[in-house]
Design an enzyme around this catalytic site. Structure first.
Site, short mmCIF file in Angstrom:
data_model
loop_
_atom_site.label_atom_id
_atom_site.label_comp_id
_atom_site.label_asym_id
_atom_site.label_seq_id
_atom_site.Cartn_x
_atom_site.Cartn_y
_atom_site.Cartn_z
N SER A 124 1.08 -1.04 0.26
CA SER A 124 -0.24 -0.05 0.11
C SER A 124 1.42 1.01 -0.17
O SER A 124 2.10 0.71 0.48
CB SER A 124 -1.25 0.05 1.08
N TYR A 149 -2.14 -1.61 11.54
CA TYR A 149 -2.38 -1.72 9.18
C TYR A 149 -1.08 -1.52 8.51
O TYR A 149 -0.81 -2.78 7.69
CB TYR A 149 -3.57 -1.34 8.76
N LYS A 153 1.44 -4.26 6.86
CA LYS A 153 2.48 -3.97 5.11
C LYS A 153 3.94 -3.42 4.81
O LYS A 153 3.98 -4.43 4.32
CB LYS A 153 1.84 -2.68 4.48
P1 NAD Z 1 -11.11 -7.25 1.29
O1 NAD Z 1 -11.13 -7.28 2.76
O2 NAD Z 1 -12.70 -7.60 0.60
O3 NAD Z 1 -10.08 -8.81 0.53
C1 NAD Z 1 -9.25 -9.48 1.39
C2 NAD Z 1 -9.64 -10.91 1.25
O4 NAD Z 1 -9.16 -11.46 2.45
C3 NAD Z 1 -11.66 -10.83 2.00
O5 NAD Z 1 -12.36 -11.70 1.02
C4 NAD Z 1 -11.16 -11.98 3.34
O6 NAD Z 1 -12.11 -12.16 3.50
C5 NAD Z 1 -9.44 -12.80 3.05
N1 NAD Z 1 -8.94 -12.99 3.96
C6 NAD Z 1 -8.66 -11.72 5.48
N2 NAD Z 1 -7.90 -12.14 6.68
C7 NAD Z 1 -7.22 -13.71 5.77
C8 NAD Z 1 -7.26 -15.08 6.49
N3 NAD Z 1 -6.47 -14.93 7.83
N4 NAD Z 1 -7.26 -16.70 5.54
C9 NAD Z 1 -7.60 -16.02 4.58
N5 NAD Z 1 -8.22 -15.09 3.73
C10 NAD Z 1 -8.74 -14.06 4.88
O7 NAD Z 1 -10.00 -5.80 0.75
P2 NAD Z 1 -9.59 -5.78 -0.84
O8 NAD Z 1 -9.44 -4.00 -0.41
O9 NAD Z 1 -9.46 -6.28 -1.43
O10 NAD Z 1 -7.83 -5.64 -0.28
C11 NAD Z 1 -7.15 -6.18 -1.10
C12 NAD Z 1 -5.59 -6.69 0.28
O11 NAD Z 1 -5.31 -4.98 -1.09
C13 NAD Z 1 -5.69 -6.58 1.30
O12 NAD Z 1 -4.04 -7.26 1.53
C14 NAD Z 1 -4.98 -5.21 1.53
O13 NAD Z 1 -4.94 -4.48 2.73
C15 NAD Z 1 -4.76 -4.42 0.27
N6 NAD Z 1 -4.90 -2.56 0.19
C16 NAD Z 1 -5.88 -2.19 -0.01
C17 NAD Z 1 -6.26 -1.20 -0.40
C18 NAD Z 1 -7.46 -0.26 -0.21
O14 NAD Z 1 -7.55 0.38 -0.74
N7 NAD Z 1 -8.71 -1.40 -0.66
C19 NAD Z 1 -5.77 -0.58 -0.49
C20 NAD Z 1 -3.51 -0.99 -0.46
C21 NAD Z 1 -3.97 -2.00 -0.39
C1 UD1 Z 2 -6.70 5.24 3.79
C2 UD1 Z 2 -5.72 4.70 5.03
C3 UD1 Z 2 -4.73 3.64 4.53
C4 UD1 Z 2 -5.20 2.43 3.48
C5 UD1 Z 2 -6.37 3.51 2.10
C6 UD1 Z 2 -6.54 2.07 1.38
C7 UD1 Z 2 -6.05 5.88 6.62
C8 UD1 Z 2 -5.31 7.10 7.58
N1 UD1 Z 2 -5.92 5.95 6.18
O1 UD1 Z 2 -6.50 5.84 2.83
O2 UD1 Z 2 -4.28 3.31 5.44
O3 UD1 Z 2 -3.94 1.73 2.61
O4 UD1 Z 2 -7.13 4.13 3.16
O5 UD1 Z 2 -7.44 1.86 1.82
O6 UD1 Z 2 -7.14 6.02 7.12
N2 UD1 Z 2 -12.44 11.12 3.77
C9 UD1 Z 2 -13.50 12.40 4.41
N3 UD1 Z 2 -14.24 11.67 3.83
C10 UD1 Z 2 -14.88 10.49 4.80
C11 UD1 Z 2 -13.92 9.03 4.10
C12 UD1 Z 2 -12.65 9.54 3.99
O7 UD1 Z 2 -13.15 13.39 3.60
O8 UD1 Z 2 -15.93 10.00 4.44
C13 UD1 Z 2 -11.27 12.00 3.07
C14 UD1 Z 2 -9.67 11.47 3.62
O9 UD1 Z 2 -9.71 12.87 4.67
C15 UD1 Z 2 -9.21 11.31 2.76
C16 UD1 Z 2 -9.63 11.03 1.51
O10 UD1 Z 2 -10.92 11.48 1.62
O11 UD1 Z 2 -7.88 12.72 2.80
C17 UD1 Z 2 -9.64 9.87 1.33
O12 UD1 Z 2 -9.39 9.15 2.04
P1 UD1 Z 2 -8.98 7.15 2.50
O13 UD1 Z 2 -10.78 6.95 1.51
O14 UD1 Z 2 -10.08 6.95 3.32
O15 UD1 Z 2 -8.12 6.88 1.89
P2 UD1 Z 2 -6.88 6.78 2.46
O16 UD1 Z 2 -7.42 7.92 3.95
O17 UD1 Z 2 -6.01 7.44 1.20
#
Ligand code: NAD
Ligand code: UD1
Length: 340
Positions: A124, A149, A153
């Site tokens: 991330s 969290y 990562k």
């Molecule tokens: P998500 O929660 O939708 O998907 C993660 C999946 O992993 C889920 O289906 C959950 O049931 C499964 N899971 C969790 N723990 C597990 C375990 N111990 N064993 C087996 N399955 C397990 O999240 P996502 O948004 O699809 O994110 C996927 C990956 O990308 C995550 O590792 C997340 O941290 C990373 N990531 C997501 C974002 C984002 O904004 N969505 C940003 C940066 C990184």
């Molecule tokens: C957040 C997480 C980051 C994670 C990412 C994707 C924090 C501090 N960081 O990032 O670790 O990888 O999500 O899951 O939580 N915002 C609002 N109102 C809302 C929600 C968000 O104003 O209800 C604003 C936030 O202040 C930010 C932007 O929208 O400026 C994006 O927020 P968000 O979607 O939560 O992502 P990140 O903060 O970038």
């Protein structure tokens, strides 16, 4: 190629499974369904016409995973399985370190014992902390995370890098995602958050569909053009395609590689509101609230390395991200629960 997709029933994993099938790969989904619904499997079948093998297995369950590896013999793993709620990680750090770190250590151990040493890991932009510069390139120094969290990562990047350095048979790709939003264009798959969404776009779509009164904008006094936080939003289908491109790079001897996956453009919170309203014709009332603890002002990447080395570039713009997020929300007001 046969690919084990750990966490493949989740938001990014499910979209990646669809793109893998489109590219001729054979994905196998392993997920404990902690944050996912079985319904996604039938959506994948509808979109692709394919039945994807599914194992309800936890990555901390060594015996369960051993059985999956014996049965499927994957050549590579795309590892999405993890907990990802920032606020919850502050309240329940042990659960986050156990799930994400113990889980990954167990997964990697089972992989190597089964001769599978190719992994793509979901990292991330959070590992950059408050970035030293923007646009963020991959050689920007990693920073201080503000929550457990984020630390999982950052630590897992270190762990996977050390394992690769000690055993060059490993090929490791760390993908640093920026802010994934959007949904499959069919409206059949998208993000299905439990409870009150933490992230911006799911909150916006829930306001638009009438589930919440108004958006709370967290701070309008940042050093950004309109004072609200700026992020690099990327369509989840583009992100999914990035994994397909990364797979080609997982060749013997490729070693350790790191890529940012973003668009390279920054949008503020109010830009998102405006673009969403223009793309959908639905208004999103909002109020300005205080800053959210741990937030930074600006975060967007340079995605040039991924373009140069993986031949990958995001195709969708903010309009498609808004349209597709909205189609998903409108068709599935309660996410996958709408279908059950
Ligand atoms: P998500 O929660 O939708 O998907 C993660 C999946 O992993 C889920 O289906 C959950 O049931 C499964 N899971 C969790 N723990 C597990 C375990 N111990 N064993 C087996 N399955 C397990 O999240 P996502 O948004 O699809 O994110 C996927 C990956 O990308 C995550 O590792 C997340 O941290 C990373 N990531 C997501 C974002 C984002 O904004 N969505 C940003 C940066 C990184
Ligand atoms: C957040 C997480 C980051 C994670 C990412 C994707 C924090 C501090 N960081 O990032 O670790 O990888 O999500 O899951 O939580 N915002 C609002 N109102 C809302 C929600 C968000 O104003 O209800 C604003 C936030 O202040 C930010 C932007 O929208 O400026 C994006 O927020 P968000 O979607 O939560 O992502 P990140 O903060 O970038």
């Amino acid at each position: 190629m046969k690919i084990l997709v750990a966490g493949g029933a989740g938001f990014i994993g499910s979209h990646t499974v669809v793109e893998l099938i489109g590219a001729g790969h054979e994905p196998v989904i392993m997920d404990n369904l902690y944050n996912a619904s079985r319904e996604v499997l039938s959506r994948i079948r509808t979109i692709t016409g394919r039945e994807v093998p599914f194992y309800q297995t936890d990555i901390r369950d060594r015996e369960g995973m051993e059985a999956v590896f014996q049965a499927e013999k994957p050549e590579a793993v795309i590892h999405f399985a993890g907990l990802k709620a920032v606020g919850e990680s502050v309240r329940r750090p042990w659960e986050y370190y156990d799930n994400n770190i113990t889980g990954t250590l167990t997964l990697v151990d089972v992989m190597r014992k089964n001769g599978c040493k190719n992994i793509i890991f979901s990292s991330s932009a959070t590992v950059y902390g408050d970035p030293a510069f923007v646009p963020i390139t991959e050689d920007c120094p990693k920073g201080q995370c503000t929550n457990p969290y984020g630390w999982t990562k950052s630590m897992l990047e270190q762990v996977l890098g050390d394992i690769q350095a000690a055993d060059p048979e490993w090929n490791v790709i760390l993908l640093r995602y920026f802010n994934p939003i959007g949904a499959h264009a069919s409206g059949l798959m998208g993000e299905s958050p439990n409870g009150i969404p933490n992230n911006l776009m799911p909150y916006v779509t829930q306001v638009a569909v009438g589930k919440r009164d108004r958006l709370h904008v967290f701070g309008d006094n940042y050093d950004t053009p309109d004072g609200t936080g700026v992020r690099d939003y990327i369509h989840v289908v583009d992100l999914a395609k990035g994994h397909v491109c990364a797979l080609k790079k997982l060749a013997p001897g490729s070693g350790l590689s790191i890529y940012n996956l973003g668009t390279g453009h920054g949008y503020s919170v109010l830009d998102i509101v405006k673009n969403f309203e223009e793309a959908t014709g639905v208004s999103v009332p909002y109020v300005i609230d205080p800053r959210r603890e741990g937030d930074i002002a600006t975060c967007y990447c340079s995605a040039e390395k991924a373009e140069r080395e993986l031949g990958w570039k995001a195709q969708f713009g903010i309009r498609e991200m808004c349209e597709d997020s909205w189609r998903w929300q409108k068709n599935n007001p309660d996410g996958y629960e709408s279908a059950t």
